[in-house]
Each structure stands twice: as structure tokens, then as C-alpha cells.
Write an enzyme that holds these catalytic residues in place. Structure first.
Site, PDB file in Angstrom:
ATOM      1  N   THR A   8       0.845  -1.190   0.000  1.00 26.58           N
ATOM      2  CA  THR A   8       0.000   0.000   0.000  1.00 26.58           C
ATOM      3  C   THR A   8       0.880   1.240   0.000  1.00 26.58           C
ATOM      4  OG1 THR A   8      -1.628   1.290   1.258  1.00 26.58           O
ATOM      5  CG2 THR A   8      -0.185  -0.149   2.532  1.00 26.58           C
ATOM      6  N   ALA A  11       0.188   5.749   3.974  1.00 27.78           N
ATOM      7  CA  ALA A  11       0.961   5.661   5.222  1.00 27.78           C
ATOM      8  C   ALA A  11       0.068   5.337   6.419  1.00 27.78           C
ATOM      9  CB  ALA A  11       1.711   6.967   5.453  1.00 27.78           C
ATOM     10  N   HIS A  12      -1.205   5.753   6.386  1.00 27.36           N
ATOM     11  CA  HIS A  12      -2.114   5.444   7.498  1.00 27.36           C
ATOM     12  C   HIS A  12      -2.410   3.948   7.563  1.00 27.36           C
ATOM     13  CE1 HIS A  12      -2.972   9.650   8.295  1.00 27.36           C
ATOM     14  NE2 HIS A  12      -3.071   9.825   6.994  1.00 27.36           N
ATOM     15  N   ASP A  69      -7.469  -3.208  -0.204  1.00 33.57           N
ATOM     16  CA  ASP A  69      -8.349  -2.246  -0.861  1.00 33.57           C
ATOM     17  C   ASP A  69      -9.582  -2.102   0.004  1.00 33.57           C
ATOM     18  OD1 ASP A  69      -8.330  -0.555  -3.315  1.00 33.57           O
ATOM     19  OD2 ASP A  69     -10.343  -1.379  -3.498  1.00 33.57           O
ATOM     20  N   GLY A 150      -9.029   9.431   5.939  1.00 34.35           N
ATOM     21  CA  GLY A 150     -10.172   9.169   5.065  1.00 34.35           C
ATOM     22  C   GLY A 150     -11.476   9.669   5.656  1.00 34.35           C
ATOM     23  N   TYR A 151     -12.456   8.779   5.684  1.00 28.19           N
ATOM     24  CA  TYR A 151     -13.800   9.138   6.155  1.00 28.19           C
ATOM     25  C   TYR A 151     -13.960   8.922   7.666  1.00 28.19           C
ATOM     26  CZ  TYR A 151     -14.721   8.917   1.139  1.00 28.19           C
ATOM     27  OH  TYR A 151     -14.670   9.117  -0.226  1.00 28.19           O
ATOM     28  N   LYS A 172      -9.709   1.997  17.548  1.00 28.27           N
ATOM     29  CA  LYS A 172     -10.203   1.707  16.193  1.00 28.27           C
ATOM     30  C   LYS A 172      -9.817   0.290  15.779  1.00 28.27           C
ATOM     31  CE  LYS A 172      -9.923   3.047  11.331  1.00 28.27           C
ATOM     32  NZ  LYS A 172      -9.256   3.801  10.269  1.00 28.27           N
ATOM     33  N   HIS A 177     -13.008  -2.535  10.213  1.00 25.80           N
ATOM     34  CA  HIS A 177     -13.009  -3.411   9.045  1.00 25.80           C
ATOM     35  C   HIS A 177     -11.642  -4.020   8.747  1.00 25.80           C
ATOM     36  CE1 HIS A 177     -12.348   0.791   8.364  1.00 25.80           C
ATOM     37  NE2 HIS A 177     -11.818   0.603   7.192  1.00 25.80           N
ATOM     38  N   ARG A 178     -10.595  -3.184   8.759  1.00 29.97           N
ATOM     39  CA  ARG A 178      -9.249  -3.674   8.439  1.00 29.97           C
ATOM     40  C   ARG A 178      -8.798  -4.690   9.488  1.00 29.97           C
ATOM     41  NH1 ARG A 178      -7.679   0.873   7.475  1.00 29.97           N
ATOM     42  NH2 ARG A 178      -8.124   0.648   5.270  1.00 29.97           N
TER      43      ARG A 178
HETATM   44  P1  ITT Z   1      -3.464   2.191  -1.503  1.00 29.18           P
HETATM   45  O1  ITT Z   1      -4.285   1.911  -2.734  1.00 29.18           O
HETATM   46  O2  ITT Z   1      -2.072   2.574  -1.819  1.00 29.18           O
HETATM   47  O3  ITT Z   1      -3.529   1.077  -0.507  1.00 29.18           O
HETATM   48  P2  ITT Z   1      -5.501   4.209  -1.027  1.00 29.18           P
HETATM   49  O4  ITT Z   1      -5.641   5.322  -0.045  1.00 29.18           O
HETATM   50  O5  ITT Z   1      -5.649   4.542  -2.490  1.00 29.18           O
HETATM   51  O6  ITT Z   1      -4.095   3.486  -0.749  1.00 29.18           O
HETATM   52  P3  ITT Z   1      -7.835   2.558  -1.318  1.00 29.18           P
HETATM   53  O7  ITT Z   1      -7.668   2.484  -2.786  1.00 29.18           O
HETATM   54  O8  ITT Z   1      -8.171   1.297  -0.586  1.00 29.18           O
HETATM   55  O9  ITT Z   1      -6.509   3.091  -0.625  1.00 29.18           O
HETATM   56  O10 ITT Z   1      -8.858   3.704  -0.998  1.00 29.18           O
HETATM   57  C1  ITT Z   1      -9.662   3.627   0.057  1.00 29.18           C
HETATM   58  C2  ITT Z   1     -10.151   4.986   0.472  1.00 29.18           C
HETATM   59  O11 ITT Z   1     -11.240   4.694   1.359  1.00 29.18           O
HETATM   60  C3  ITT Z   1      -9.118   5.758   1.284  1.00 29.18           C
HETATM   61  O12 ITT Z   1      -8.431   6.690   0.521  1.00 29.18           O
HETATM   62  C4  ITT Z   1      -9.989   6.414   2.326  1.00 29.18           C
HETATM   63  O13 ITT Z   1     -10.554   7.590   1.803  1.00 29.18           O
HETATM   64  C5  ITT Z   1     -11.104   5.409   2.529  1.00 29.18           C
HETATM   65  N1  ITT Z   1     -10.770   4.502   3.643  1.00 29.18           N
HETATM   66  C6  ITT Z   1     -10.245   3.254   3.575  1.00 29.18           C
HETATM   67  N2  ITT Z   1     -10.061   2.735   4.796  1.00 29.18           N
HETATM   68  C7  ITT Z   1     -10.462   3.689   5.660  1.00 29.18           C
HETATM   69  C8  ITT Z   1     -10.485   3.784   7.059  1.00 29.18           C
HETATM   70  O14 ITT Z   1     -10.047   2.809   7.838  1.00 29.18           O
HETATM   71  N3  ITT Z   1     -10.954   4.901   7.607  1.00 29.18           N
HETATM   72  C9  ITT Z   1     -11.399   5.914   6.835  1.00 29.18           C
HETATM   73  N4  ITT Z   1     -11.389   5.926   5.507  1.00 29.18           N
HETATM   74  C10 ITT Z   1     -10.912   4.812   4.911  1.00 29.18           C
END
Ligand code: ITT
Length: 198
Positions: A8, A11-12, A69, A150-151, A172, A177-178
């Protein structure tokens, strides 16, 4: 300890995944591999994109790796932003713009139910295995909290009163989910006795 590359560029995610896997693997970030482009995500589903990211790293570097993802699916928006979560408000990816857009779309909505979903893809020796985790909750009326990414400021899990962004990383990681997808992955690792062939 076996090495695991986290496939990935977020960084988060590296922080969250490392906190949960550091006791089992020697964790490496793919930032160490000096990939100069964004890893492509052109699939129609989270599972396809997760596989695409794992394959990208596996095929170029041959390492044992784990891709993630994830997306937020909002019921009143027919599952949006879903697979487009990262770029909901357009290019370039911007968490704050995405949150502003989502709050706007939800302004008049009474049904606030949503779920976060993660699909992990583990690669080792040419084999790929996927694990899914989800958490159901609600979208808030306004952003709350400074943690996470993110959200997170807009999502309150069921049976909680804080958004993910108001929780510490360890709070968290107990329910998200993760973390739930990772529980399945860890069970898989233990059951397949990966550690025995070191
Ligand atoms: P990589 O593809 O490099 O892993 P990315 O940020 O593009 O990084 P995604 O394609 O999986 O990752 O995008 C998921 C988006 O969904 C991410 O940018 C966030 O906006 C949101 N997201 C995913 N997991 C989240 C979480 O645990 N908390 C809040 N928002 C999350």
C-alpha cells in the site's frame, strides 16, 4: 521472523496494519522498494483492486506481501462511494474534499447507514489468498475528531458514540473493518503453519 511487505502507498494503512501484525512478521513498507508511480487500481470491485495491487508488487519484486483495498458504502447513496472512495471528489486523492462531498450528498438523507469494507490479498510463492472484513455504522451530520484518515471523522460504528477519528488507533483497531479482515488473515497464517518453514 518472516518478512512481509505491505503493498500500500497509504501511510495510514501502514500504521494500522503494522500495529496489528508487528508481533508476527518483520514488516516492510513498499516505500522501501522505490516504486515511482501510483500502483494502478482499475478494477470494478474492492476484491479486484486488492488483487491488482498484490500482483503488481508480487510480479515485480517476488516478495511475500499483503495488499489492502477498502471503501465506504453508504446505503442511501446506493453503495457509493464504494470502490471510488479514494477519489470520490476527483483527482488528486483528497480525504478532506471527499468528506465535504459526502456530507453534501447526505444533507437531506434520514437513512445514515453505511459500512466500511476491506479486502486484503496475501501473496506468497505465487499463491494469492483474500480476506474480507466489514463494520456497519452511521454517517454523522458533521466531521468530528482528528485521528485516523479518510472518512474516519464521519463514521460512528454501531454501539459506539465516537467517530473513528475520535478514537485512538488501538480503539479503532479493536473493531474496524481492516482489523476484522486481519483477524481472518492471522488465523490463516497460524493454521497454515507458515512459521514452520523459516
Ligand atoms: P493504496 O491503494 O495505496 O492502498 P488508497 O488510499 O488509495 O491506498 P484505497 O484504494 O483502498 O486506498 O482507498 C480507500 C479509500 O477509502 C481511502 O483513501 C480512504 O478515503 C477510505 N478509507 C479506507 N479505509 C479507511 C479507514 O479505515 N478509515 C477511513 N477511511 C478509509
Amino acid at each position: 521472523m518472516k518478512s512481509l511487505y505491505l503493498a500500500t502507498q497509504n501511510a495510514h494503512k501502514v500504521e494500522e496494519l503494522s500495529a496489528l501484525l508487528g508481533d508476527r512478521f518483520q514488516i516492510h513498507s513498499i516505500f522501501e522498494l522505490n516504486i515511482s508511480e501510483e500502483i494502478p487500481e482499475t478494477g470494478q470491485t474492492l476484491a479486484e483492486n486488492s488483487m491488482q495491487k498484490a500482483r503488481y508488487v508480487a510480479e515485480r519484486f517476488g516478495v511475500t506481501c499483503l495488499a489492502d483495498d477498502s471503501g465506504l458504502e453508504v446505503r442511501a447513496l446506493n453503495g457509493a462511494p464504494g470502490v471510488f472512495s479514494a477519489r470520490y471528489a476527483g483527482e488528486p486523492k483528497n480525504d478532506q474534499a471527499n468528506c465535504v462531498k459526502l456530507l453534501g450528498e447526505m444533507r437531506d438523507k434520514k437513512d445514515r447507514q453505511a459500512r466500511f469494507v476491506t479486502v486484503l490479498t496475501f501473496h506468497e510463492d505465487g499463491q494469492f489468498v483474500q480476506f474480507e472484513g466489514e463494520i456497519i455504522g452511521e454517517i454523522t451530520q458533521e466531521a468530528r475528531g482528528q485521528q485516523g484518515f479518510g472518512y474516519d471523522p464521519l463514521f460512528v460504528p454501531f454501539n459506539a458514540d465516537k467517530t473513528f477519528a475520535e478514537m485512538s488507533l488501538s480503539e479503532k483497531n479493536k473493531i474496524a473493518h481492516r482489523a476484522r479482515a486481519l483477524e481472518k488473515f492471522k488465523l490463516f497464517v497460524d493454521e497454515s503453519l507458515l512459521f514452520h518453514d523459516e
